[in-house]
Design a protein around this motif. Structure first.
Motif, PDB file in Angstrom:
ATOM      1  N   PRO A 168      33.368  14.680 -11.399  1.00 22.80           N
ATOM      2  CA  PRO A 168      34.580  13.692 -11.449  1.00 22.80           C
ATOM      3  C   PRO A 168      35.375  13.752 -12.840  1.00 22.80           C
ATOM      4  N   GLY A 169      36.574  13.602 -12.647  1.00 24.38           N
ATOM      5  CA  GLY A 169      37.445  13.341 -13.823  1.00 24.38           C
ATOM      6  C   GLY A 169      37.679  14.803 -14.377  1.00 24.38           C
ATOM      7  N   GLY A 170      37.347  15.815 -13.958  1.00 26.06           N
ATOM      8  CA  GLY A 170      37.640  17.165 -14.155  1.00 26.06           C
ATOM      9  C   GLY A 170      36.709  17.722 -15.384  1.00 26.06           C
ATOM     10  N   GLU A 171      35.660  17.186 -15.556  1.00 26.19           N
ATOM     11  CA  GLU A 171      34.579  17.576 -16.234  1.00 26.19           C
ATOM     12  C   GLU A 171      34.020  19.026 -15.906  1.00 26.19           C
ATOM     13  N   GLU A 172      33.991  19.901 -16.986  1.00 25.95           N
ATOM     14  CA  GLU A 172      33.605  21.361 -16.809  1.00 25.95           C
ATOM     15  C   GLU A 172      32.511  21.587 -17.507  1.00 25.95           C
ATOM     16  N   GLY A 173      31.907  22.802 -17.104  1.00 21.97           N
ATOM     17  CA  GLY A 173      30.866  23.386 -18.081  1.00 21.97           C
ATOM     18  C   GLY A 173      29.393  22.810 -17.813  1.00 21.97           C
ATOM     19  N   SER A 188      27.572  16.434 -18.525  1.00 19.67           N
ATOM     20  CA  SER A 188      28.868  16.847 -19.272  1.00 19.67           C
ATOM     21  C   SER A 188      28.462  17.293 -20.901  1.00 19.67           C
ATOM     22  N   PRO A 189      29.019  18.168 -21.304  1.00 19.34           N
ATOM     23  CA  PRO A 189      28.949  18.658 -22.565  1.00 19.34           C
ATOM     24  C   PRO A 189      29.776  17.506 -23.371  1.00 19.34           C
ATOM     25  N   LEU A 190      29.381  17.083 -24.527  1.00 14.49           N
ATOM     26  CA  LEU A 190      29.971  16.139 -25.179  1.00 14.49           C
ATOM     27  C   LEU A 190      30.959  16.582 -26.221  1.00 14.49           C
ATOM     28  N   ASP A 191      32.239  16.110 -26.532  1.00 15.85           N
ATOM     29  CA  ASP A 191      32.931  16.911 -27.522  1.00 15.85           C
ATOM     30  C   ASP A 191      33.608  15.560 -28.237  1.00 15.85           C
ATOM     31  N   PHE A 192      33.333  15.581 -29.618  1.00 19.01           N
ATOM     32  CA  PHE A 192      33.797  14.423 -30.460  1.00 19.01           C
ATOM     33  C   PHE A 192      34.960  14.906 -31.036  1.00 19.01           C
ATOM     34  N   GLY A 193      35.554  16.062 -30.972  1.00 18.83           N
ATOM     35  CA  GLY A 193      36.982  16.397 -31.602  1.00 18.83           C
ATOM     36  C   GLY A 193      36.842  16.850 -32.909  1.00 18.83           C
ATOM     37  N   THR A 194      38.060  16.392 -33.567  1.00 21.11           N
ATOM     38  CA  THR A 194      38.037  16.787 -35.184  1.00 21.11           C
ATOM     39  C   THR A 194      38.284  15.565 -35.941  1.00 21.11           C
ATOM     40  N   VAL A 195      37.282  15.360 -36.790  1.00 20.12           N
ATOM     41  CA  VAL A 195      37.416  14.006 -37.609  1.00 20.12           C
ATOM     42  C   VAL A 195      37.773  14.184 -39.085  1.00 20.12           C
ATOM     43  N   GLN A 202      31.495   6.555 -40.326  1.00 22.14           N
ATOM     44  CA  GLN A 202      32.550   6.379 -39.208  1.00 22.14           C
ATOM     45  C   GLN A 202      31.805   6.796 -38.084  1.00 22.14           C
ATOM     46  N   VAL A 203      32.272   5.763 -36.981  1.00 27.11           N
ATOM     47  CA  VAL A 203      31.735   5.836 -35.762  1.00 27.11           C
ATOM     48  C   VAL A 203      32.968   6.438 -34.583  1.00 27.11           C
ATOM     49  N   VAL A 204      32.795   7.558 -33.999  1.00 28.24           N
ATOM     50  CA  VAL A 204      33.949   8.523 -33.290  1.00 28.24           C
ATOM     51  C   VAL A 204      33.183   8.390 -31.831  1.00 28.24           C
ATOM     52  N   SER A 205      34.350   8.310 -31.030  1.00 28.71           N
ATOM     53  CA  SER A 205      34.074   8.373 -29.642  1.00 28.71           C
ATOM     54  C   SER A 205      34.116   9.848 -29.073  1.00 28.71           C
ATOM     55  N   ALA A 206      33.501  10.244 -27.930  1.00 34.10           N
ATOM     56  CA  ALA A 206      33.582  11.494 -27.175  1.00 34.10           C
ATOM     57  C   ALA A 206      34.968  11.314 -26.670  1.00 34.10           C
ATOM     58  N   THR A 207      35.628  12.784 -26.634  1.00 30.00           N
ATOM     59  CA  THR A 207      36.883  13.030 -26.285  1.00 30.00           C
ATOM     60  C   THR A 207      36.754  13.199 -24.653  1.00 30.00           C
ATOM     61  N   ASN A 208      35.740  13.349 -23.912  1.00 31.61           N
ATOM     62  CA  ASN A 208      35.601  13.522 -22.586  1.00 31.61           C
ATOM     63  C   ASN A 208      36.254  12.374 -21.779  1.00 31.61           C
ATOM     64  N   GLU A 209      37.036  12.881 -20.610  1.00 33.27           N
ATOM     65  CA  GLU A 209      37.718  11.960 -19.785  1.00 33.27           C
ATOM     66  C   GLU A 209      36.485  11.080 -18.814  1.00 33.27           C
TER      67      GLU A 209
END
Length: 336
Positions: A168-173, A188-195, A202-209
């Motif tokens: 669902p939502g285009g999750e891959e891998g 889902s593999p979790l990706d928190f992007g570039t910070v 800091q509290v950052v959110s996962a970029t997954n849809e």
């Protein structure tokens, strides 16, 4: 004589008025009855000469009542009606003879209204069994029927590799490829992007849809299960792609929300498992569980967009970091 004539007239009227009711009692439900016929040949004098005999030659009123050479076999359920009808005729005839004899022989002391009342009571008692038999012999007219369906269910194959799970939502891998009838099928593999560092926590959110966890229970027993998760340290990725276990993010904290539980393949189900929220560390903790009598089928815990978060301490060094999450599923029933 006048009273005698009135009584005889009243009795005759009742006699002929009663005959249609008997016929009506039998015909009232004739449209609700279904019947079938079976053929048989009797070698005797009362057998019709040919199959082309007219209905008049084959039977008459006495034959319908089961008497004489023209008698016929009753359909199923008709015997009680024939008996009641015959008995009613006999009682009416006998009663008429008795009343007539009583008045002719001088028994005129009984008042006329008493005779009429007695006649009505007797005729009502006689007619009741016949109409009752006619009603009881018929069905309810609804044409209802019952049938049976059967199916045999067996557990899923423990060694067969499952088909690709839903994404669902285009999750891959996240496909695990785990075989068996009790397994984690997708995470889902979790990706928190570039910070960009700010020198503060800091509290950052996962970029997954649509980050999610999916499990499969095709055992067909609904005995429950438990999924636990633990995380390693976030370690720095070296130039050769390997992880440097000496360069880690100390104090990092991963948060998983409770999420939304639903059927993974869009199917139906009422005995859903239970999701838990937690801060993941290096010790296994329950994140998804099914108490006894729940959890059968394919289920997904959808964490939600921007709901999974990572807390980064202020004193980290720049670089790419990775951590490994270990998800473990067991057949231990969850807590209610």
């Amino acid at each position: 004589m006048r009273k005698f004539r009135l009584l005889v007239l009243f009795t005759v009227i009742l006699y002929f008025a009663f005959i249609p009711f008997i016929g009506n009692a039998e015909e009232a439900h004739s449209g609700n009855r279904a019947s079938s016929q079976a053929s048989i040949k009797f070698v005797h004098d009362n057998t019709p000469k040919t199959l082309r005999d007219s209905p008049k030659e084959q039977s008459d009123i006495w034959g319908d009542l089961g008497y004489g050479q023209r008698k016929r076999l009753p359909n199923t359920g008709e015997m009680m009606k024939i008996f009641g009808t015959t008995l009613g005729f006999l009682f009416i005839t006998l009663f008429t003879i008795i009343v007539t004899y009583y008045y002719i022989s001088g028994g005129r002391k009984m008042k006329l209204w008493k005779s009429i009342l007695l006649s009505a009571v007797v005729l009502g008692a006689v007619s009741t069994p016949s109409t009752t038999f006619a009603n009881e012999s018929e069905g309810d007219g609804k044409g209802n029927a019952k049938s049976v369906g059967s199916v045999t269910l067996e557990p899923g194959d423990e060694n067969e590799k499952p088909v690709d799970p839903e994404n669902p939502g285009g999750e891959e891998g996240g496909e695990t490829g785990n075989p068996g009838n009790l397994a984690i099928s997708f995470v889902s593999p979790l990706d928190f992007g570039t910070v960009k560092l700010t020198g503060q926590d800091q509290v950052v959110s996962a970029t997954n849809e649509a980050p999610n966890l999916q499990v499969r229970d095709s055992r067909g027993t609904a005995k429950g299960w438990t999924v636990q998760v633990a995380i390693s340290n976030f370690m720095k990725v070296k130039e050769d792609g390997k992880l440097d276990d000496k360069a880690i993010i100390r104090g990092a904290s991963l948060y998983l929300p409770k999420g939304t539980v639903k059927s993974a393949n869009g199917g139906t189900g009422t005995n859903a498992p239970v999701a838990r929220e937690l801060s993941v560390n290096n010790k296994p903790q329950t994140v998804f569980e099914a108490p006894d009598k729940t959890g059968a089928g394919n289920w997904m815990n959808s964490f939600g967009k921007e709901a999974v978060s990572l807390t980064i301490p202020q004193d980290v060094l720049i670089g790419d970091y990775k951590a490994e999450l270990t998800w473990t599923m067991s057949d231990t029933p969850g807590k209610k």
